[in-house]
Design an enzyme around this catalytic site. Structure first.
Site, mmCIF file in Angstrom:
data_model
loop_
_atom_site.group_PDB
_atom_site.id
_atom_site.type_symbol
_atom_site.label_atom_id
_atom_site.label_comp_id
_atom_site.label_asym_id
_atom_site.label_seq_id
_atom_site.Cartn_x
_atom_site.Cartn_y
_atom_site.Cartn_z
ATOM 1 C CG ASP A 24 -1.592 26.243 8.264
ATOM 2 O OD1 ASP A 24 -0.678 25.571 7.748
ATOM 3 O OD2 ASP A 24 -2.590 25.718 8.809
ATOM 4 C CB CYS A 58 2.020 19.960 6.510
ATOM 5 S SG CYS A 58 1.554 20.525 4.872
ATOM 6 C CD GLU A 108 -7.810 29.464 1.593
ATOM 7 O OE1 GLU A 108 -7.694 28.867 0.510
ATOM 8 O OE2 GLU A 108 -6.961 29.415 2.499
ATOM 9 C CE1 TYR A 118 -0.665 31.606 0.943
ATOM 10 C CE2 TYR A 118 0.397 32.412 2.938
ATOM 11 C CZ TYR A 118 0.336 32.337 1.560
ATOM 12 O OH TYR A 118 1.276 32.997 0.800
ATOM 13 C CB CYS A 125 -0.904 -0.022 1.228
ATOM 14 S SG CYS A 125 -1.848 1.492 1.476
ATOM 15 C CB CYS A 164 -7.190 1.050 6.107
ATOM 16 S SG CYS A 164 -6.216 2.550 6.306
ATOM 17 C CD GLN A 201 -4.554 20.444 10.183
ATOM 18 O OE1 GLN A 201 -4.113 19.346 9.874
ATOM 19 N NE2 GLN A 201 -3.877 21.568 9.939
ATOM 20 C CB CYS A 222 1.198 3.352 6.325
ATOM 21 S SG CYS A 222 -0.393 3.774 7.066
#
Length: 452
Positions: A381, A408, A336, A315, A77, A160, A286, A80
């Site tokens: 962000d 991120c 945004e 953002y 997969c 999963c 999120q 992950c």
């Protein structure tokens, strides 16, 4: 070496952001995705733009600290990365990967607060996009995640671990329904078939579930029957909406040509830190609700005392951070690009009785020239690729006392930090927050202050 591929066994000695194992062949550094230090691997090595990349062919020896994955699809997969190590080891890798990138900046006298783990490492995701495909040539219909190193094959997501049982029930129901139909998965090259994606969202705190089936406009099946099957599932949560999206685009992305709500509503409700949020099927939110509470709490802490201060949330998405900051600020202005997100932000602010938030739709690069107020604190962000080079200059020109940067993607973050540092800002505090257990992704929060 050119484009020639050499097959060799190498020892993985280190790991770099985002998920590249590092080994050596004839004193040359070789990067190999999806490997971890301590593994001996057989790889196909190819030179690419003065760098050497290895394609993983086989793991000959496991690392001594590896554990047995509880997911039977791990390794096949593409979802992950770290099901085969302890969570403590995963956090160590993520923390060190971020620190290695930060070390490029030669930062001094800042406080690194480590990495905050997720409250849950299993069944934490409140949103998943699954693909239709097959298990190989002439294989059965599959519904799940794309297989590693494969263009069409899909690994079924029945078991999963990063989604909960309700989502797994939905996957099985939808796949079994279409196995007995004349519809087949959409073949990207041949451009035949009808079944494209399945988008499922389940709020962690309210338990509300929304399902969106994405197909071409030539779907043959009567999905009113699928709707009835979904309604009859015994969920721990509650199904509040079933939608059908038609997408005839050539690109392998979820695009809306036409959308219909076949059952219930086109949104679900979630609650974060005491605030209510109405989230539409495509709205950004999120993916880890309990983790988000930690992330937003840390952002609030880094912003410090904002009483009687003006805060810019650039953002801002659906305005989640802005609304959480509004309780203490004089005013919060959110900007945004996505108009739908701004509309959602306004609706949610009204839902929570917030009157000191203003949300503006538009490109940050252009909108910040039109705002008359001057911020005391700026929260950034941005998307994964970071801030537009022209926009970051304008943001710096606001001369805000404090900037809280949320990222991120650490490599984009480091690029933007360097610009801020070279233009009068100093890094004061950094913390990592793991929002994406079992994957290589991690959030980083940085507090910067204007040099006096």
């Amino acid at each position: 070496m050119g484009r020639k591929v050499v097959t060799e066994e190498i020892l993985i000695e280190d790991i770099e952001f985002p998920n590249k194992g590092i080994g050596f062949w004839e004193d040359k550094k070789v990067t190999v995705k999806n490997t971890i230090p301590g593994q001996v691997v057989r790889v196909g090595i190819k030179k690419k733009k003065q760098k050497y990349e290895g394609r993983l062919l086989e793991i000959k020896e496991k690392a001594k600290y590896e554990i047995e994955s509880k997911c039977n699809a791990f390794g096949m997969c593409g979802g992950c990365t770290f099901q085969n190590i302890s969570y403590e080891k995963e956090l160590e890798f993520k923390k060190n990967n971020v620190l290695k990138l930060l070390n490029q900046l030669n930062l001094e006298n800042y406080e690194f607060l480590g990495i905050q783990g997720s409250p849950d490492i299993n069944a934490y995701r409140n949103k998943m996009e699954f693909s239709f495909g097959d298990t190989g040539i002439d294989g059965e219909l599959s519904l799940g995640m794309r297989k590693r190193e494969s263009y069409y094959e899909v690994v079924d997501a029945d078991n999963c671990l990063i989604v909960d049982e309700d989502i797994r029930k939905i996957i099985k129901c939808v796949r079994n329904f279409f196995k007995n139909s004349k519809d087949t998965f959409y073949h990207k090259t041949k451009r035949i078939g009808t079944l494209r994606h399945l988008l499922v969202r389940k709020a962690f705190f309210t338990g509300e579930i929304i399902v969106n089936l994405i197909t071409t406009s030539t779907l043959k099946s009567n999905i009113e029957e699928l709707k009835d099957d979904l309604i009859n599932i015994k969920f721990d949560g509650k199904l509040v909406g079933f939608l059908h999206t038609e997408n005839d685009s050539v690109a392998d992305v979820i695009k809306v040509d036409k959308i219909a709500t076949l059952y219930g509503q086109n949104y679900f409700m979630e609650k974060i830190l005491g605030f209510d949020f109405k989230i539409s099927v495509f709205s950004f939110f999120q993916t880890n609700s309990r983790g988000a509470e930690i992330l937003y709490s840390k952002i609030r802490d880094f912003a410090g005392d904002i009483s009687e201060k003006i805060v810019f949330d650039l953002y801002c998405g659906t305005g989640t951070i802005a609304q959480i900051m509004s309780a203490n600020a004089q005013k919060v202005i959110g900007v945004e690009l996505v108009e739908e997100a701004v509309l959602a932000a306004k609706i949610n602010a009204e839902l929570n009785g917030i009157v000191n938030c203003e949300f503006i739709a538009g490109d940050v690069l252009k909108i910040i020239d039109e705002i008359s107020e001057k911020p005391d604190v700026i929260i950034l962000d941005p998307p994964r690729e970071g801030i537009h080079p022209k926009a970051i200059g304008k943001i710096i020109e606001f001369n805000a006392d404090k900037i809280v940067y949320v990222s991120c993607k650490a490599s984009s973050m480091v690029r933007d930090l360097e610009i801020m540092i070279n233009n009068g800002y100093k890094v004061k505090k950094i913390i990592c927050v793991d929002m994406f257990p079992r994957t290589y992704h991690v959030e980083t929060i940085i507090c910067l202050s204007r040099k006096k």
